[in-house]
Every structure is written in structure tokens, then in C-alpha cells.
Scaffold this motif. Structure first.
Motif, PDB file in Angstrom:
ATOM      1  N   ASP A  13       0.846  -1.177   0.000  1.00  0.00           N
ATOM      2  CA  ASP A  13       0.000   0.000   0.000  1.00  0.00           C
ATOM      3  C   ASP A  13       0.887   1.234   0.000  1.00  0.00           C
ATOM      4  O   ASP A  13       1.977   1.231   0.555  1.00  0.00           O
ATOM      5  CB  ASP A  13      -0.910   0.003   1.226  1.00  0.00           C
ATOM      6  CG  ASP A  13      -1.966   1.091   1.159  1.00  0.00           C
ATOM      7  OD1 ASP A  13      -2.455   1.385   0.057  1.00  0.00           O
ATOM      8  OD2 ASP A  13      -2.308   1.640   2.213  1.00  0.00           O
ATOM      9  N   HIS A  14       0.413   2.287  -0.615  1.00  0.00           N
ATOM     10  CA  HIS A  14       1.147   3.552  -0.643  1.00  0.00           C
ATOM     11  C   HIS A  14       0.799   4.364   0.603  1.00  0.00           C
ATOM     12  O   HIS A  14      -0.378   4.558   0.912  1.00  0.00           O
ATOM     13  CB  HIS A  14       0.779   4.353  -1.890  1.00  0.00           C
ATOM     14  CG  HIS A  14       1.312   3.749  -3.137  1.00  0.00           C
ATOM     15  ND1 HIS A  14       0.657   2.766  -3.834  1.00  0.00           N
ATOM     16  CD2 HIS A  14       2.460   3.994  -3.807  1.00  0.00           C
ATOM     17  CE1 HIS A  14       1.371   2.419  -4.881  1.00  0.00           C
ATOM     18  NE2 HIS A  14       2.483   3.146  -4.893  1.00  0.00           N
TER      19      HIS A  14
ATOM     20  N   ASP B 269       6.375   5.614  -5.941  1.00  0.00           N
ATOM     21  CA  ASP B 269       6.539   4.177  -5.769  1.00  0.00           C
ATOM     22  C   ASP B 269       7.843   3.814  -5.068  1.00  0.00           C
ATOM     23  O   ASP B 269       8.289   2.677  -5.133  1.00  0.00           O
ATOM     24  CB  ASP B 269       6.497   3.472  -7.135  1.00  0.00           C
ATOM     25  CG  ASP B 269       5.106   3.473  -7.727  1.00  0.00           C
ATOM     26  OD1 ASP B 269       5.025   3.512  -8.958  1.00  0.00           O
ATOM     27  OD2 ASP B 269       4.127   3.427  -6.985  1.00  0.00           O
TER      28      ASP B 269
ATOM     29  N   ILE C 292      10.393   2.862  -2.035  1.00  0.00           N
ATOM     30  CA  ILE C 292      10.192   1.973  -0.889  1.00  0.00           C
ATOM     31  C   ILE C 292       9.836   2.743   0.391  1.00  0.00           C
ATOM     32  O   ILE C 292       9.171   2.216   1.267  1.00  0.00           O
ATOM     33  CB  ILE C 292      11.415   1.058  -0.667  1.00  0.00           C
ATOM     34  CG1 ILE C 292      11.052  -0.075   0.287  1.00  0.00           C
ATOM     35  CG2 ILE C 292      12.615   1.856  -0.192  1.00  0.00           C
ATOM     36  CD1 ILE C 292      12.069  -1.181   0.334  1.00  0.00           C
TER      37      ILE C 292
ATOM     38  N   ILE D   2       6.017   2.862   0.550  1.00  0.00           N
ATOM     39  CA  ILE D   2       5.306   1.592   0.381  1.00  0.00           C
ATOM     40  C   ILE D   2       5.372   0.798   1.683  1.00  0.00           C
ATOM     41  O   ILE D   2       6.417   0.724   2.312  1.00  0.00           O
ATOM     42  CB  ILE D   2       5.953   0.736  -0.740  1.00  0.00           C
ATOM     43  CG1 ILE D   2       6.003   1.502  -2.052  1.00  0.00           C
ATOM     44  CG2 ILE D   2       5.243  -0.594  -0.905  1.00  0.00           C
ATOM     45  CD1 ILE D   2       4.679   1.694  -2.727  1.00  0.00           C
ATOM     46  N   VAL D   3       4.237   0.228   2.079  1.00  0.00           N
ATOM     47  CA  VAL D   3       4.204  -0.655   3.240  1.00  0.00           C
ATOM     48  C   VAL D   3       3.408  -1.910   2.900  1.00  0.00           C
ATOM     49  O   VAL D   3       2.535  -1.884   2.032  1.00  0.00           O
ATOM     50  CB  VAL D   3       3.570   0.013   4.489  1.00  0.00           C
ATOM     51  CG1 VAL D   3       4.415   1.152   4.986  1.00  0.00           C
ATOM     52  CG2 VAL D   3       2.171   0.470   4.215  1.00  0.00           C
ATOM     53  N   CYS D   4       3.733  -2.982   3.583  1.00  0.00           N
ATOM     54  CA  CYS D   4       2.967  -4.211   3.428  1.00  0.00           C
ATOM     55  C   CYS D   4       1.699  -4.114   4.254  1.00  0.00           C
ATOM     56  O   CYS D   4       1.717  -3.605   5.378  1.00  0.00           O
ATOM     57  CB  CYS D   4       3.774  -5.412   3.908  1.00  0.00           C
ATOM     58  SG  CYS D   4       5.191  -5.762   2.888  1.00  0.00           S
ATOM     59  N   CYS D   5       0.613  -4.576   3.701  1.00  0.00           N
ATOM     60  CA  CYS D   5      -0.630  -4.656   4.462  1.00  0.00           C
ATOM     61  C   CYS D   5      -1.513  -5.716   3.830  1.00  0.00           C
ATOM     62  O   CYS D   5      -1.300  -6.109   2.678  1.00  0.00           O
ATOM     63  CB  CYS D   5      -1.336  -3.301   4.529  1.00  0.00           C
ATOM     64  SG  CYS D   5      -1.960  -2.697   2.978  1.00  0.00           S
ATOM     65  N   CYS D   6      -2.489  -6.150   4.581  1.00  0.00           N
ATOM     66  CA  CYS D   6      -3.397  -7.157   4.045  1.00  0.00           C
ATOM     67  C   CYS D   6      -4.355  -6.501   3.045  1.00  0.00           C
ATOM     68  O   CYS D   6      -4.509  -5.279   3.006  1.00  0.00           O
ATOM     69  CB  CYS D   6      -4.172  -7.834   5.167  1.00  0.00           C
ATOM     70  SG  CYS D   6      -5.383  -6.761   5.984  1.00  0.00           S
TER      71      CYS D   6
ATOM     72  N   ASN E 232      -5.807  -2.623   2.877  1.00  0.00           N
ATOM     73  CA  ASN E 232      -5.490  -1.850   1.687  1.00  0.00           C
ATOM     74  C   ASN E 232      -6.767  -1.280   1.066  1.00  0.00           C
ATOM     75  O   ASN E 232      -6.832  -0.096   0.737  1.00  0.00           O
ATOM     76  CB  ASN E 232      -4.743  -2.726   0.681  1.00  0.00           C
ATOM     77  CG  ASN E 232      -4.155  -1.936  -0.465  1.00  0.00           C
ATOM     78  OD1 ASN E 232      -4.567  -0.833  -0.757  1.00  0.00           O
ATOM     79  ND2 ASN E 232      -3.197  -2.528  -1.130  1.00  0.00           N
TER      80      ASN E 232
ATOM     81  N   TYR F  93      10.456   0.929  -6.579  1.00  0.00           N
ATOM     82  CA  TYR F  93       9.548  -0.205  -6.643  1.00  0.00           C
ATOM     83  C   TYR F  93       8.727  -0.093  -7.918  1.00  0.00           C
ATOM     84  O   TYR F  93       8.167   0.955  -8.213  1.00  0.00           O
ATOM     85  CB  TYR F  93       8.645  -0.206  -5.419  1.00  0.00           C
ATOM     86  CG  TYR F  93       7.436  -1.095  -5.530  1.00  0.00           C
ATOM     87  CD1 TYR F  93       7.545  -2.462  -5.342  1.00  0.00           C
ATOM     88  CD2 TYR F  93       6.187  -0.561  -5.818  1.00  0.00           C
ATOM     89  CE1 TYR F  93       6.433  -3.281  -5.435  1.00  0.00           C
ATOM     90  CE2 TYR F  93       5.071  -1.371  -5.913  1.00  0.00           C
ATOM     91  CZ  TYR F  93       5.201  -2.728  -5.727  1.00  0.00           C
ATOM     92  OH  TYR F  93       4.106  -3.535  -5.826  1.00  0.00           O
TER      93      TYR F  93
END
Length: 76
Positions: free
Chosen positions: A1-2, A12, A14, A17-21, A25, A68
Motif C-alpha cells: 500500500d502507498h 513508488d 520503498i 510503500i508498506v505491506c498490508c493485508c 489496503n 519499486y
């Protein structure tokens, strides 16, 4: 997700940007992450502070990061 949505000028890189479900998102959508995150049941000040610390560390560390590139899903 941004973190900063692309529609609001987010890039874009890093650091944006983060990880999420998938559920989070979709729920966050185009909203700024801090506004969205502060309303979540799992929000704590300690977690918020840890995210801010992580973001600052990425900005001040020479990580030699590359941009990314989002992937495009191909429908067969």
C-alpha cells in the motif's frame, strides 16, 4: 500500500510503500495512512511511534534503494 496515495502525489519508492493485508489496503483506499490508522482497533501510540521511527530511519539511512515497480496482473 502507498503511505501517501498516488492520487495525492505519492511515489513508488520503498519509503512510501508498506505491506498490508488486502482488507486494510481496500479499507484505507485514498486516505492518508495516519487518519485511517488512528481509527483502527489495533491502533496504539507505541505502534504509531514505531512506524514513524521506521519511516525516519529509511529516510536517513543510505540503503541504496531502487524504485519499486508495481506489477500488473495479467488476466489469462
Amino acid at each position: 500500500d502507498h503511505i501517501v496515495p498516488q492520487c495525492n502525489g505519492g511515489n513508488d519508492h520503498i519509503t512510501n510503500i508498506v505491506c498490508c493485508c488486502v482488507t486494510c489496503n481496500r479499507d484505507k483506499g485514498h486516505e492518508q495512512w495516519e487518519q485511517w490508522y488512528s481509527r483502527q482497533k489495533f491502533f496504539t501510540k507505541e505502534r504509531y511511534d514505531a512506524i514513524i521511527k521506521w519511516q525516519k530511519q529509511l529516510l536517513t539511512t543510505d540503503l541504496n534503494l531502487v524504485r519499486y515497480k508495481p506489477r500488473r496482473n495479467k488476466v489469462a
